[in-house]
Design an enzyme around this catalytic site. Structure first.
Site, PDB file in Angstrom:
ATOM      1  CG  HIS A  15      16.623 -41.223 -21.535  1.00  0.00           C
ATOM      2  ND1 HIS A  15      17.127 -42.597 -23.508  1.00  0.00           N
ATOM      3  CD2 HIS A  15      15.756 -42.642 -22.127  1.00  0.00           C
ATOM      4  CE1 HIS A  15      16.707 -42.844 -23.369  1.00  0.00           C
ATOM      5  NE2 HIS A  15      15.245 -42.836 -23.283  1.00  0.00           N
ATOM      6  CG  ASP A  50       8.365 -41.724 -27.700  1.00  0.00           C
ATOM      7  OD1 ASP A  50       9.144 -42.525 -28.281  1.00  0.00           O
ATOM      8  OD2 ASP A  50      10.007 -41.357 -27.181  1.00  0.00           O
ATOM      9  CB  SER A  55      15.381 -44.994 -30.828  1.00  0.00           C
ATOM     10  OG  SER A  55      14.918 -46.413 -30.034  1.00  0.00           O
TER      11      SER A  55
HETATM   12  P1  AMP Z   1      11.833 -44.379 -23.504  1.00  0.00           P
HETATM   13  O1  AMP Z   1      13.101 -44.385 -22.520  1.00  0.00           O
HETATM   14  O2  AMP Z   1      12.425 -44.821 -24.692  1.00  0.00           O
HETATM   15  O3  AMP Z   1      10.357 -44.696 -22.848  1.00  0.00           O
HETATM   16  O4  AMP Z   1      12.135 -42.525 -23.263  1.00  0.00           O
HETATM   17  C1  AMP Z   1      12.334 -41.859 -22.136  1.00  0.00           C
HETATM   18  C2  AMP Z   1      12.194 -40.380 -22.187  1.00  0.00           C
HETATM   19  O5  AMP Z   1      13.103 -39.939 -23.208  1.00  0.00           O
HETATM   20  C3  AMP Z   1      10.707 -39.967 -23.601  1.00  0.00           C
HETATM   21  O6  AMP Z   1      10.137 -39.299 -23.250  1.00  0.00           O
HETATM   22  C4  AMP Z   1      11.311 -39.958 -25.107  1.00  0.00           C
HETATM   23  O7  AMP Z   1      10.552 -39.354 -25.645  1.00  0.00           O
HETATM   24  C5  AMP Z   1      12.720 -39.422 -24.883  1.00  0.00           C
HETATM   25  N1  AMP Z   1      13.511 -39.575 -25.540  1.00  0.00           N
HETATM   26  C6  AMP Z   1      13.616 -41.011 -26.419  1.00  0.00           C
HETATM   27  N2  AMP Z   1      14.646 -41.071 -27.174  1.00  0.00           N
HETATM   28  C7  AMP Z   1      15.068 -39.677 -27.527  1.00  0.00           C
HETATM   29  C8  AMP Z   1      15.992 -38.384 -28.305  1.00  0.00           C
HETATM   30  N3  AMP Z   1      16.576 -39.243 -29.138  1.00  0.00           N
HETATM   31  N4  AMP Z   1      15.260 -37.275 -28.249  1.00  0.00           N
HETATM   32  C9  AMP Z   1      15.090 -36.988 -27.608  1.00  0.00           C
HETATM   33  N5  AMP Z   1      14.286 -37.605 -26.282  1.00  0.00           N
HETATM   34  C10 AMP Z   1      14.216 -38.781 -26.232  1.00  0.00           C
END
Ligand code: AMP
Length: 284
Positions: free
Chosen positions: A35, A155, A190
């Site tokens: 993030h 994602d 993640s």
């Molecule tokens: P989330 O909080 O899981 O909905 O993720 C929010 C954003 O962070 C989304 O655009 C995800 O694709 C991105 N994101 C989550 N994990 C990663 C990672 N390991 N590397 C890069 N971006 C990430």
């Protein structure tokens, strides 16, 4: 400066007074380096970054982890403040609605659905998931009205769904896809990794290692895809794989006849935790 807003009314007011370049990073919080990499990129290219933290009920299925999804708002705010310290004259507005009504005021069932891309692969296993994602992202776009929005390629299918939604609705927003941030052992970061036991963490490395292996077999040559497919057939004998597929990187079609860029997409499941990973490759 970091400002935290909890209501959409406040958000609209603050945003109305803003003239500068606005970047936007939507998240569900429980922040990690993935993030933060999106935030850093947004800070590099914008004067003001809006950063939303909202666990969106519409993208969770009835038997999924909405209730137990980790919520760590104060730690998240601290991380964002720390990151902002390296950027002078920049501002982050954190939008952390306490109530879903701030985003969906009438609790309507109206949904945005991006046809095709939303119902295959991850969408087939999580019916309605991408409709929930597209719906909340469109709503957040309406509130924040950014020029640029940043998404992780972690994602990958979600990234394509959002990109397609922006094209279909002619939204004046540039969508940037940022590379996957991984642990040194290869595991993609993640928020759900914390559900894994120490033993499962070890086993989880199968996922990134298998993708690397398939990538090596393909070695940028279309003629090697068949060989990679037979390796995949062998790999999929292990029932912990939800899927492992080679698709066109733009359309997610399994017909690669005209593809010059492909993506490997996989979900490996340990207990109830589904781990997503992917890899893009140019091919000739
Ligand atoms: P989330 O909080 O899981 O909905 O993720 C929010 C954003 O962070 C989304 O655009 C995800 O694709 C991105 N994101 C989550 N994990 C990663 C990672 N390991 N590397 C890069 N971006 C990430």
């Amino acid at each position: 400066m970091v400002k935290v807003l909890n209501s959409s009314q406040e958000l609209i007011q603050v945003r109305n007074g803003e003239q500068k370049a606005i970047g936007f990073v939507p998240t569900m919080g429980n922040l990690h380096a993935g993030h933060i990499s999106l935030l850093e990129e947004a800070l590099k290219h914008n004067d003001v970054v809006y950063f939303s933290i909202f666990v969106n009920p519409k993208q969770f299925g009835p038997n999924e982890d909405f209730n137990k999804y980790p919520r760590t708002l104060q730690v998240d705010i601290n991380l964002i403040e720390q990151c902002l310290n390296s950027y002078t004259n920049k501002k982050v507005i954190i939008f952390a609605p306490i109530d879903a009504k701030e985003i969906f005021p009438t609790n309507t069932n109206q949904l945005v659905s991006v046809a095709g891309l939303s119902t295959m692969l991850e969408g087939a296993l999580r019916p309605g998931h991408f409709d929930g994602v597209a719906t909340v992202v469109l709503r957040l776009f309406e509130l924040v009205r950014p020029q640029t929005a940043y998404f992780g390629l972690k994602d990958y299918q979600q990234f394509l769904v959002i990109q397609q939604m922006v094209v279909d609705l002619k939204l004046p927003i540039k969508i940037i896809g940022m590379p996957i941030i991984r642990e040194s052992n290869g595991l993609a970061l993640s928020s759900r990794n914390q559900y894994l036991s120490a033993e499962e963490r070890e086993v989880s490395l199968i996922l990134s290692r298998t993708l690397s292996k398939i990538g090596q077999i393909i070695d940028h040559k279309k003629s090697n895809v068949e060989k990679a497919q037979s390796e995949i057939t062998h790999v999929l004998k292990d029932s912990r794989w939800n899927y492992l597929e080679i698709r066109d990187a733009g359309t997610l079609s399994s017909d690669l006849t005209h593809s010059t860029k492909i993506t490997l997409l996989a979900v490996f499941q340990l207990g109830t935790t589904r781990l997503l990973d992917n890899m893009q490759l140019e091919i000739q």
